[in-house]
Design a protein around this motif. Structure first.
Motif, PDB file in Angstrom:
ATOM      1  N   LEU A 101     -11.408  10.170 -12.463  1.00 22.56           N
ATOM      2  CA  LEU A 101     -11.386   8.738 -12.153  1.00 22.56           C
ATOM      3  C   LEU A 101     -11.235   7.923 -13.447  1.00 22.56           C
ATOM      4  CD1 LEU A 101     -11.716   6.200 -10.416  1.00 22.56           C
ATOM      5  CD2 LEU A 101     -14.196   6.556 -10.490  1.00 22.56           C
ATOM      6  N   ALA A 102     -11.983   8.309 -14.480  1.00 21.74           N
ATOM      7  CA  ALA A 102     -11.909   7.581 -15.756  1.00 21.74           C
ATOM      8  C   ALA A 102     -10.489   7.644 -16.329  1.00 21.74           C
ATOM      9  CB  ALA A 102     -12.916   8.154 -16.749  1.00 21.74           C
ATOM     10  N   ALA A 103      -9.842   8.797 -16.197  1.00 27.99           N
ATOM     11  CA  ALA A 103      -8.471   8.934 -16.701  1.00 27.99           C
ATOM     12  C   ALA A 103      -7.517   8.070 -15.887  1.00 27.99           C
ATOM     13  CB  ALA A 103      -8.048  10.402 -16.649  1.00 27.99           C
ATOM     14  N   ASN A 148      -0.221   2.275  -1.728  1.00 26.20           N
ATOM     15  CA  ASN A 148      -1.192   3.345  -1.902  1.00 26.20           C
ATOM     16  C   ASN A 148      -1.215   3.792  -3.364  1.00 26.20           C
ATOM     17  OD1 ASN A 148      -1.958   3.467   0.781  1.00 26.20           O
ATOM     18  ND2 ASN A 148      -0.424   5.009   1.304  1.00 26.20           N
ATOM     19  N   VAL A 149      -2.333   4.386  -3.754  1.00 21.72           N
ATOM     20  CA  VAL A 149      -2.475   4.920  -5.112  1.00 21.72           C
ATOM     21  C   VAL A 149      -2.805   6.414  -4.983  1.00 21.72           C
ATOM     22  CG1 VAL A 149      -3.650   4.711  -7.324  1.00 21.72           C
ATOM     23  CG2 VAL A 149      -3.310   2.668  -5.914  1.00 21.72           C
ATOM     24  N   PRO A 150      -1.777   7.267  -4.926  1.00 18.16           N
ATOM     25  CA  PRO A 150      -2.024   8.706  -4.751  1.00 18.16           C
ATOM     26  C   PRO A 150      -2.743   9.310  -5.958  1.00 18.16           C
ATOM     27  CG  PRO A 150       0.270   8.149  -4.273  1.00 18.16           C
ATOM     28  CD  PRO A 150      -0.348   6.950  -4.934  1.00 18.16           C
ATOM     29  N   THR A 157      -5.592   8.659  -0.188  1.00 23.42           N
ATOM     30  CA  THR A 157      -5.205   8.023  -1.442  1.00 23.42           C
ATOM     31  C   THR A 157      -6.078   6.813  -1.735  1.00 23.42           C
ATOM     32  OG1 THR A 157      -3.694   6.417  -0.426  1.00 23.42           O
ATOM     33  CG2 THR A 157      -2.786   8.617  -0.944  1.00 23.42           C
ATOM     34  N   GLY A 158      -5.987   6.343  -2.971  1.00 15.25           N
ATOM     35  CA  GLY A 158      -6.469   5.015  -3.292  1.00 15.25           C
ATOM     36  C   GLY A 158      -5.470   3.981  -2.778  1.00 15.25           C
ATOM     37  N   HIS A 159      -5.702   2.724  -3.149  1.00 15.96           N
ATOM     38  CA  HIS A 159      -4.967   1.638  -2.507  1.00 15.96           C
ATOM     39  C   HIS A 159      -5.169   0.350  -3.276  1.00 15.96           C
ATOM     40  CE1 HIS A 159      -9.035   0.628  -0.989  1.00 15.96           C
ATOM     41  NE2 HIS A 159      -9.168   1.944  -0.963  1.00 15.96           N
ATOM     42  N   ALA A 160      -4.194  -0.542  -3.175  1.00 15.64           N
ATOM     43  CA  ALA A 160      -4.456  -1.906  -3.634  1.00 15.64           C
ATOM     44  C   ALA A 160      -5.509  -2.514  -2.710  1.00 15.64           C
ATOM     45  CB  ALA A 160      -3.176  -2.727  -3.618  1.00 15.64           C
ATOM     46  N   ILE A 213      -9.090   3.100  -7.042  1.00 16.30           N
ATOM     47  CA  ILE A 213      -8.651   4.437  -7.457  1.00 16.30           C
ATOM     48  C   ILE A 213      -9.730   5.415  -7.033  1.00 16.30           C
ATOM     49  CG2 ILE A 213      -8.011   5.841  -9.460  1.00 16.30           C
ATOM     50  CD1 ILE A 213      -7.382   3.075 -10.831  1.00 16.30           C
ATOM     51  N   GLU A 214      -9.352   6.493  -6.323  1.00 17.57           N
ATOM     52  CA  GLU A 214     -10.402   7.310  -5.716  1.00 17.57           C
ATOM     53  C   GLU A 214     -10.044   8.791  -5.589  1.00 17.57           C
ATOM     54  OE1 GLU A 214     -11.296   6.418  -1.606  1.00 17.57           O
ATOM     55  OE2 GLU A 214      -9.807   4.833  -1.587  1.00 17.57           O
TER      56      GLU A 214
END
Ligand code: MF3
Ligand code: CO
Length: 254
Positions: free
Chosen positions: A136-138, A185-187, A172-175, A206-207
Motif C-alpha cells: 500500500l505504501a508503495a 478503478n485502481v487495479p 480493485t481500488g477506485h477513485a 488504493i487497496e
C-alpha cells in the motif's frame, strides 16, 4: 485499456471535507483496533464503528450499499474482503482480521482498511500483514501527478511479488469523492506508463489484497464474503489518498 477515464479533480476545499471524512474513518480504525482481542465478535466491532459515526455526525457509505447490512466489513483469516459482521463470529487467538470502514461527511466520502492480528499471531501472518502495508505504501508513493494508474498497480504488485505473495485480481481500488466508488478503478496490478493520467486534485482509494497462497477467490452464499478458493489467509490495507501539489496526501489518518 483503450479508454481510460481520468479521475475527477477536486478543489482544496473539497479535499479538506474529504479529510474530515477520512479522520472519522481513522477514528473508527483506532477504536476498532483497540477492541480486537480473542473473544470479541465482529458484530461488536461493527457497533463500535456505528458509535464513532454517530458521535461525529457522519453517515455510513457501507450501510445500504447494494443492500449491505453493516457499517464495516470484517474479514477474518481466509476471507479477503466484504465479510459481514456478526455476533456469531468470534475472533480467536492467532486469527488475523481485515477491517474496512467508510464515512460520509457533508456528502464527501472516506474509505480505508487495515489488517490486525488477534492476540499472538504466527511470523508468517505477521509478514503477510507487513508486506500488504508495504505494498500500500508503495502504491501511495506512486500516486503523484504525471504518473498513470498503471504505475500505482505496478508499485503495489512489485512489492508483493518480491515477497513471494499473491495479489488478488478482480477487486480493485477506485477513485472516491461524492460517491464511494468513482471511475476509474485502481487495479493492484499494472503496466508502468499505462492507464489514466494522475492529476493534482484526484482522490483515489488504493487497496491491495494479498494472499499467502493461490489468488483464486470465491464468493460465499451470503453474496458478499469473498474468500480464497484454497483457504489460504489474506490481508487487506487501504487508504484514501489525495494528489496534492507536493505529492500524495493520506486523508484517512488522524
Ligand atoms: N470499502 C470497500 C471498498 O474498498 C467497499 C465496501 S463494500 C460495502 O471499496 F458494501 F461494504 F460497502
Ligand atoms: Co475502497
Amino acid at each position: 485499456m483503450l479508454f481510460s477515464k481520468t479521475a475527477a479533480v477536486r478543489s482544496r476545499a473539497e479535499i479538506e471535507v474529504m479529510r474530515a471524512a477520512g479522520r472519522v474513518v481513522a477514528e473508527m480504525h483506532e477504536r476498532i483496533r483497540a477492541a480486537i482481542r480473542p473473544g470479541v465478535t465482529t458484530g461488536e466491532l461493527d457497533r463500535i464503528g456505528r458509535e464513532v459515526l454517530d458521535r461525529r455526525g457522519a453517515t455510513s457509505n457501507f450501510l445500504g450499499y447494494h443492500g449491505y447490512p453493516a457499517v464495516i466489513c470484517a474479514s477474518p483469516t481466509s476471507m479477503v474482503v466484504h465479510g459481514i459482521p456478526s455476533d456469531d463470529i468470534v475472533l480467536v487467538e492467532g486469527d488475523i482480521i481485515s477491517i474496512d470502514c467508510g464515512a460520509i461527511v457533508d456528502g464527501w466520502h472516506g474509505d480505508a482498511a487495515f489488517t490486525a492480528g488477534v492476540g499472538e499471531i504466527s511470523s508468517e501472518h505477521r509478514r503477510l500483514i507487513e508486506v500488504t502495508e508495504a505494498s500500500l505504501a508503495a502504491g501511495i508513493a506512486a500516486t503523484v501527478a504525471g504518473n498513470r494508474i498503471g504505475d500505482i498497480g505496478h508499485a503495489v504488485e512489485s512489492v508483493a511479488r518480491q515477497a513471494g505473495l499473491g495479489v488478488v485480481e478482480g477487486y480493485t481500488g477506485h477513485a472516491i469523492g461524492l460517491a464511494m466508488h468513482e471511475a476509474p478503478n485502481v487495479p493492484n496490478q499494472g503496466v508502468p506508463g499505462t492507464g489514466a493520467k494522475l492529476r493534482i486534485g484526484n482522490v483515489l482509494a488504493i487497496e491491495p489484497m494479498l494472499v499467502l497462497g493461490d489468488i483464486a477467490t470465491d464468493v460465499l452464499d451470503d453474496d458478499w464474503s469473498v474468500v480464497t478458493a484454497d483457504g489460504s489467509w489474506s490481508a487487506h490495507a487501504e487508504h484514501t489518498v489525495a494528489i496534492g501539489p507536493d505529492g500524495p496526501e493520506i486523508l484517512t489518518q488522524p
